[in-house]
Design an enzyme around this catalytic site. Sequence first.
Site, PDB file in Angstrom:
ATOM      1  CG  HIS A 254      -1.983  -1.024   1.201  1.00 33.62           C
ATOM      2  ND1 HIS A 254      -3.321  -0.714   1.249  1.00 33.62           N
ATOM      3  CD2 HIS A 254      -1.925  -2.378   1.119  1.00 33.62           C
ATOM      4  CE1 HIS A 254      -4.038  -1.826   1.211  1.00 33.62           C
ATOM      5  NE2 HIS A 254      -3.203  -2.849   1.130  1.00 33.62           N
TER       6      HIS A 254
ATOM      7  CG  HIS B  10       3.328 -12.205  -5.058  1.00 32.77           C
ATOM      8  ND1 HIS B  10       4.292 -11.406  -5.643  1.00 32.77           N
ATOM      9  CD2 HIS B  10       2.586 -11.375  -4.281  1.00 32.77           C
ATOM     10  CE1 HIS B  10       4.130 -10.160  -5.233  1.00 32.77           C
ATOM     11  NE2 HIS B  10       3.106 -10.111  -4.408  1.00 32.77           N
TER      12      HIS B  10
ATOM     13  CD1 TRP C  52      -2.137  -2.741  -9.582  1.00 35.27           C
ATOM     14  CD2 TRP C  52      -2.467  -4.514 -10.894  1.00 35.27           C
ATOM     15  NE1 TRP C  52      -2.461  -2.271 -10.838  1.00 35.27           N
ATOM     16  CE2 TRP C  52      -2.671  -3.354 -11.670  1.00 35.27           C
ATOM     17  CE3 TRP C  52      -2.619  -5.766 -11.505  1.00 35.27           C
ATOM     18  CZ2 TRP C  52      -3.015  -3.399 -13.016  1.00 35.27           C
ATOM     19  CZ3 TRP C  52      -2.962  -5.803 -12.850  1.00 35.27           C
ATOM     20  CH2 TRP C  52      -3.156  -4.632 -13.584  1.00 35.27           C
ATOM     21  CG  ASN C  53       2.382  -2.483  -5.732  1.00 37.68           C
ATOM     22  OD1 ASN C  53       1.653  -1.671  -6.298  1.00 37.68           O
ATOM     23  ND2 ASN C  53       2.520  -2.513  -4.417  1.00 37.68           N
ATOM     24  CB  SER C  54       4.999  -7.953  -8.558  1.00 38.85           C
ATOM     25  OG  SER C  54       5.702  -7.776  -7.342  1.00 38.85           O
TER      26      SER C  54
ATOM     27  N   GLY D 285      -5.974 -13.597  -2.710  1.00 40.88           N
ATOM     28  CA  GLY D 285      -6.368 -12.220  -2.975  1.00 40.88           C
ATOM     29  C   GLY D 285      -6.477 -11.932  -4.458  1.00 40.88           C
ATOM     30  CG  ASP D 286      -4.536  -8.383  -5.917  1.00 42.45           C
ATOM     31  OD1 ASP D 286      -4.098  -8.824  -4.831  1.00 42.45           O
ATOM     32  OD2 ASP D 286      -3.881  -7.601  -6.631  1.00 42.45           O
TER      33      ASP D 286
END
Length: 510
Positions: free
Chosen positions: A19, A358, A361-363, A381-382
């Site tokens: 975050h 994994h 979203w950042n990666s 999760g997402d």
Amino acid sequence: MGSEALVHVFLVSFPGQGHVNPLLRLGKRLAAKGLLVTFSTPESIGKQMRKASNITDEPAPVGEGFIRFEFFEDGWDEDEPRRQDLDQYLPQLELIGKDIIPKMIRKNAEMGRPVSCLINNPFIPWVSDVAESLGLPSAMLWVQSCACFCAYYHYYHGLVPFPSEAEPFIDIQLPCMPLLKYDETPSFLYPTTPYPFLRRAILGQYGNLDKPFCILMDTFQELEHEVIEFMSKICPIKTVGPLFKNPKAPNSVRGDFMKADDCLEWLDSKPPQSVVYISFGSVVYLTQKQVDEIAFGLLQSGVSFLWVMKPPHKDAGLELLVLPDGFLEKAGDNGRVVQWSPQEQVLAHPSVACFVTHCGWNSTMESLTSGMPVVAFPQWGDQVTDAVYLVDVFKTGVRMCRGEAENRVITRDEVEKCLLEATVGPKAVEMKQNASKWKAAAEAAFSEGGSSDRNIQAFVDEVRARSVAITGKSTANGVALDLAEKSAEINGKVDLVETKTNGKVELVEA
């Protein structure tokens, strides 16, 4: 900080690495456009950021603006283990935050830095309540894909059927998205999710969606065009990604909780596109058996590798994972294991061939923007939804697993097969070509005049327009009443404005 006042935005982040990073990146983008940005999160994380990233109390120049940091105490001791339990920590953070954030806003106004807008990220939707109580506009940065935003929105409002205890294996058809199997929707929505507190934390934002005047997203128009267009008709969305690409921001302004190991020199010694980079983010924890199978799969494949193995948090109650006996000796100079890495630089390095990820979203955004093929290893999760897009929609990856719902260990032979498929042969070439296309699209989006750059500028312009003048008691900095009482000699209506000469708050007669 210069003679001319800068419009001031105040960022409040949930204290998680996934975050903090995107919100801080947004802050740097806004500062580069000429704003003063204050980044705030609990002191327990601030202490780690200072140590890992050499953050100081002085405002750092970024482009035409500045970014500064203000951390706050969350009311618990530094080593309080309850921080690892969101069911306990989120109510505590809300209780303290609703009290201390207004005080911080007022203090900034008294110091001549009146705040014009609050921005939060998921898990802390109460920040928009604070903004509303102060008469301030607010915005929210969504740190997952627009596809996941769409999924959560439809689940929250009961607009389409999702898997339930009665029908756990149904497919999900969401607007402008591919058909998702029951285990491909964000796993926090599974009826049997072991993380119901995370479902509550994420969905809490949807009860407050009417308050932010803008929902900023770390994605770009060209990447998720159809679902962005659809959801933009429902919510005031602006795509502003990929946020991690910001040529105007100094590298010293970072949000890492751990100091990265120096692995770039080792990468320099390797041939082009020869190294597999492995990282499962800041919160995914694998079993010892799975770590062993990945290790043996690496040895069987013969590929060079850089593997990030982050130790678990001391209060998480998790065992320290170890590598198999003799693993490092067998790998020799063919492999390197580190606790944390400068991921942005690693993914941009010419020696790296693919990214075992994994699928957070950042990666995901970093891999696409770097033109890096992936081996998808989602857990929960997402991540499971992101893996669908990486493999089936963006076509930049191969799938190693489907997620925790599989409830099995991925074998060394499967690991070897995926690594070779992603690094040699026609499939690897195709994935690299597709990844390069997304890299070009991302660069166009964040370059001057691109879709995301235009959206950031439009957001900055709107914040400036909202902060031109703040009138009477309904002041956006929450201190007009106090200042008015101290200025009893002024008769009639009192206006509070930000001057363009010294940035101070002044009372003027209407």
